[in-house]
Design an enzyme around this catalytic site. Structure first.
Site, PDB file in Angstrom:
ATOM      1  N   HIS A   1       0.832  -1.210   0.000  1.00 14.00           N
ATOM      2  CA  HIS A   1       0.000   0.000   0.000  1.00 14.00           C
ATOM      3  C   HIS A   1       0.859   1.249   0.000  1.00 14.00           C
ATOM      4  O   HIS A   1       2.056   1.206   0.293  1.00 14.00           O
ATOM      5  CB  HIS A   1      -0.903   0.015   1.247  1.00 14.00           C
ATOM      6  CG  HIS A   1      -0.124   0.177   2.524  1.00 14.00           C
ATOM      7  ND1 HIS A   1       0.575  -0.865   3.104  1.00 14.00           N
ATOM      8  CD2 HIS A   1       0.097   1.260   3.323  1.00 14.00           C
ATOM      9  CE1 HIS A   1       1.180  -0.439   4.197  1.00 14.00           C
ATOM     10  NE2 HIS A   1       0.917   0.856   4.353  1.00 14.00           N
TER      11      HIS A   1
ATOM     12  N   ARG B   1       5.001   6.462  14.404  1.00 10.85           N
ATOM     13  CA  ARG B   1       4.967   7.053  13.064  1.00 10.85           C
ATOM     14  C   ARG B   1       4.438   8.474  13.065  1.00 10.85           C
ATOM     15  O   ARG B   1       3.375   8.756  13.622  1.00 10.85           O
ATOM     16  CB  ARG B   1       4.081   6.206  12.149  1.00 10.85           C
ATOM     17  CG  ARG B   1       4.077   6.726  10.716  1.00 10.85           C
ATOM     18  CD  ARG B   1       3.308   5.806   9.807  1.00 10.85           C
ATOM     19  NE  ARG B   1       2.090   6.432   9.339  1.00 10.85           N
ATOM     20  CZ  ARG B   1       1.042   5.773   8.865  1.00 10.85           C
ATOM     21  NH1 ARG B   1       1.047   4.462   8.810  1.00 10.85           N
ATOM     22  NH2 ARG B   1      -0.018   6.419   8.444  1.00 10.85           N
TER      23      ARG B   1
ATOM     24  N   HIS C   1       4.700   0.197   0.263  1.00  6.92           N
ATOM     25  CA  HIS C   1       5.415  -0.614   1.245  1.00  6.92           C
ATOM     26  C   HIS C   1       4.500  -1.678   1.843  1.00  6.92           C
ATOM     27  O   HIS C   1       3.277  -1.623   1.689  1.00  6.92           O
ATOM     28  CB  HIS C   1       6.039   0.258   2.342  1.00  6.92           C
ATOM     29  CG  HIS C   1       5.060   1.112   3.093  1.00  6.92           C
ATOM     30  ND1 HIS C   1       4.608   2.319   2.630  1.00  6.92           N
ATOM     31  CD2 HIS C   1       4.433   0.923   4.284  1.00  6.92           C
ATOM     32  CE1 HIS C   1       3.755   2.836   3.499  1.00  6.92           C
ATOM     33  NE2 HIS C   1       3.623   2.011   4.510  1.00  6.92           N
TER      34      HIS C   1
ATOM     35  N   ASP D   1       0.523   4.972   1.906  1.00 11.20           N
ATOM     36  CA  ASP D   1      -0.255   5.398   3.077  1.00 11.20           C
ATOM     37  C   ASP D   1      -1.366   6.393   2.726  1.00 11.20           C
ATOM     38  O   ASP D   1      -1.137   7.376   2.017  1.00 11.20           O
ATOM     39  CB  ASP D   1       0.664   6.034   4.128  1.00 11.20           C
ATOM     40  CG  ASP D   1       1.512   4.990   4.834  1.00 11.20           C
ATOM     41  OD1 ASP D   1       1.127   3.808   4.832  1.00 11.20           O
ATOM     42  OD2 ASP D   1       2.561   5.364   5.390  1.00 11.20           O
TER      43      ASP D   1
HETATM   44  O1  LIG Z   1       5.127  -1.512  10.813  1.00  8.40           O
HETATM   45  C1  LIG Z   1       5.709  -1.237   9.779  1.00  8.40           C
HETATM   46  O2  LIG Z   1       6.813  -1.691   9.493  1.00  8.40           O
HETATM   47  C2  LIG Z   1       5.062  -0.304   8.791  1.00  8.40           C
HETATM   48  C3  LIG Z   1       3.595  -0.205   8.981  1.00  8.40           C
HETATM   49  C4  LIG Z   1       2.987   0.742   7.994  1.00  8.40           C
HETATM   50  O3  LIG Z   1       2.517   0.374   6.949  1.00  8.40           O
HETATM   51  C5  LIG Z   1       3.012   2.177   8.295  1.00  8.40           C
HETATM   52  O4  LIG Z   1       3.389   2.567   9.398  1.00  8.40           O
HETATM   53  O5  LIG Z   1       2.643   2.947   7.401  1.00  8.40           O
HETATM   54 FE   LIG Z   2       1.897   2.089   5.737  1.00  5.98          FE
END
Ligand SMILES: O=C(O)CCC(=O)C(=O)O
Ligand SMILES: [Fe+2]
Length: 305
Positions: A106, A272, A256, A108
């Protein structure tokens, strides 16, 4: 400034950045150097950054306004709306709803009309093995299509749908219903132009319901091909986390996936910040969000297209 080092760590994308302490305010020249490296390498890894949440927020703000995560407000840090907790740790004694975040390819927030510009993810705890994250270069995915295929998909719009986020069935149904209510299906161009580099990239992924104007069968075949192409190993950098890695990705030209290849009893805690992006999508009729009848949905979409 003179000590900043940028070393490529992937063929398609990814560079490691050392010689900078992100706890300190950034001078403009250093900020520009990091931004240039980001536009060139798409994913930057800053190892050994033991940042407090305030320091992570301050550094992230150097690259844009931060999202307050209104699309899914229930998953944020209790004291900082700018920080989304991506973790399998217990929260209020219950398994966290973000333990399976990002389990399909995906970009984000494409289920909103305003996908993120980028994100900065800090690893605070990790399992002894696994829990890697893979990133793919969507400029390359676009540029390696034939000229005919590029022309064919040029004006196409895909329907991105929050209900296709993988693992929703494992989350609190009430929170999922709230997230879906906030995020009716949105149409985005399959081919995007990066606002800073001017390069074109492919926007696909596994949260797409269909392509406007194509039949179900055509849509499925085309999306199947585009997704398989976009996930080709030669476009990918796989990040194996170390605690205090800060990874910053350009969400406008990458996708990702967070891999579930680890012992879920081992804690994994990621923080994040999301950089607010531009409005690039158009929200579809609210009625489209209510129906599960695919035929009716496609007819409705054809009517608004
Ligand atoms: O947990 C992760 O490594 C990434 C998760 C994810 O897709 C994000 O934080 O946008
Ligand atoms: Fe993500």
């Amino acid at each position: 400034m003179s000590t900043l080092q940028v070393k490529p760590i992937g063929y398609a994308l990814g560079a490691e950045v050392t010689g900078v302490d992100l706890r300190r305010p950034l001078e403009p020249a250093l900020k520009d150097a990091i931004n240039d490296a980001w536009l060139r390498h798409l994913v930057l890894v800053f190892p050994g950054q033991d940042l407090s949440t305030n320091e992570q927020i301050a550094f992230s703000r150097c690259f844009g306004d931060l999202d307050k995560h209104e699309f899914q407000p229930r998953y944020t840090h209790p004291d900082h709306r700018e920080i989304l907790l991506v973790t399998n740790k217990l929260i209020d004694g219950k398994p966290s709803d973000t333990r399976n975040t990002g389990r399909n390819w995906h970009t984000d927030l494409t289920f909103t009309s305003r996908p993120a510009k980028g994100a900065l993810l800090l690893c605070r705890e990790k399992p002894p093995v696994g829990g890697d994250t893979m990133f793919a270069n969507m400029y390359l995915a676009y540029e390696t299509l034939s000229q005919r295929m590029r022309a064919f998909i040029d004006d196409m719009e895909a329907i991105h749908d929050a209900s296709l986020v993988k693992g929703l069935e494992q989350r609190d149904p009430e929170k999922v219903a709230d997230m879906k209510r906030r995020n009716p299906p949105v149409a985005h161009k399959v081919v995007q132009t990066h606002p800073e580099t001017g390069r074109r990239s492919l926007l696909v992924g596994q949260r797409i319901r269909g392509i406007i104007g194509l039949s179900d069968a055509e849509s499925a075949a085309l999306l199947g091909f585009l997704n398989e192409h976009a996930e080709s190993p030669e476009f990918i950098y796989r990040h194996r986390w170390t605690v205090n890695d800060l990874v910053m990705w350009d969400n406008r030209c990458t996708q990702h996936i967070a891999l579930p290849d680890f012992d879920q009893r081992q804690p994994r805690l990621m923080l994040r910040c999301s950089l607010q992006g531009e409005v690039t999508g158009r929200v579809l009729e609210p009625a489209a969000a209510r129906t599960d009848d695919r035929e009716a949905l496609m007819q409705m979409l054809a009517a608004v297209a």
